[in-house]
Design a protein around this motif. Structure first.
Motif, PDB file in Angstrom:
ATOM      1  N   ASN A 112       0.832  -1.218   0.000  1.00 33.22           N
ATOM      2  CA  ASN A 112       0.000   0.000   0.000  1.00 33.22           C
ATOM      3  C   ASN A 112       0.859   1.259   0.000  1.00 33.22           C
ATOM      4  O   ASN A 112       0.553   2.233  -0.695  1.00 33.22           O
ATOM      5  CB  ASN A 112      -0.953  -0.001   1.192  1.00 33.22           C
ATOM      6  N   GLU A 115       2.301   1.615  -3.528  1.00 40.67           N
ATOM      7  CA  GLU A 115       1.262   2.003  -4.487  1.00 40.67           C
ATOM      8  C   GLU A 115       0.916   3.479  -4.386  1.00 40.67           C
ATOM      9  O   GLU A 115       0.556   4.107  -5.372  1.00 40.67           O
ATOM     10  CB  GLU A 115      -0.013   1.194  -4.244  1.00 40.67           C
ATOM     11  N   ASN A 116       1.017   4.046  -3.211  1.00 37.35           N
ATOM     12  CA  ASN A 116       0.601   5.434  -2.984  1.00 37.35           C
ATOM     13  C   ASN A 116       1.753   6.428  -3.050  1.00 37.35           C
ATOM     14  O   ASN A 116       1.640   7.542  -2.527  1.00 37.35           O
ATOM     15  CB  ASN A 116      -0.129   5.543  -1.644  1.00 37.35           C
TER      16      ASN A 116
END
Length: 118
Positions: A112, A115-116
């Motif tokens: 996560n 991905e960000n």
């Protein structure tokens, strides 16, 4: 024990030399795919790769057959050559990298995070 088993998750980060904004969005996805192939060939499959213009984050599972330094050397060397072949003539990665071991139960958190990045 008749076989060896290793589950070593690594979050690696390294930047472009001088933090030059060389990783443009239009080439980033192709770079990630090429890089994933290098990791696969070194028996160290990439789990997640993402970049911003001046650095890249990679989560991968380190092979029990290759040293971390060798994997990182091959990835940086090959992708630097690939970038030059794709029109980024003065492309170079910074010397060195950051590499951090990740607990199995923290892999999703790191995915996560990567991905960000944008």
């Amino acid at each position: 024990m008749g076989q060896s088993l290793a589950q070593i998750y690594i979050h690696a980060v390294f930047g472009t030399k001088g933090r030059v904004n060389s990783i443009k969005p239009e080439i980033g996805e192709k770079l990630h795919a090429y890089m994933a192939g290098i990791f696969k060939n070194m028996n160290s499959p990439a789990i997640k790769i993402n970049s911003v213009p001046d650095h890249i984050h990679i989560l991968f599972k380190l092979s029990k057959n290759h040293a971390l330094a060798k994997v990182m050397e091959e990835v940086k060397k090959s992708t630097s050559k690939w970038m030059k072949e794709h029109g980024i003539i003065k492309f170079t990665w910074q010397i060195g990298y950051g590499a951090f071991s990740i607990q199995y139960n923290k892999v999703e958190i790191v995915i996560n995070y990567i991905e960000n990045q944008k």
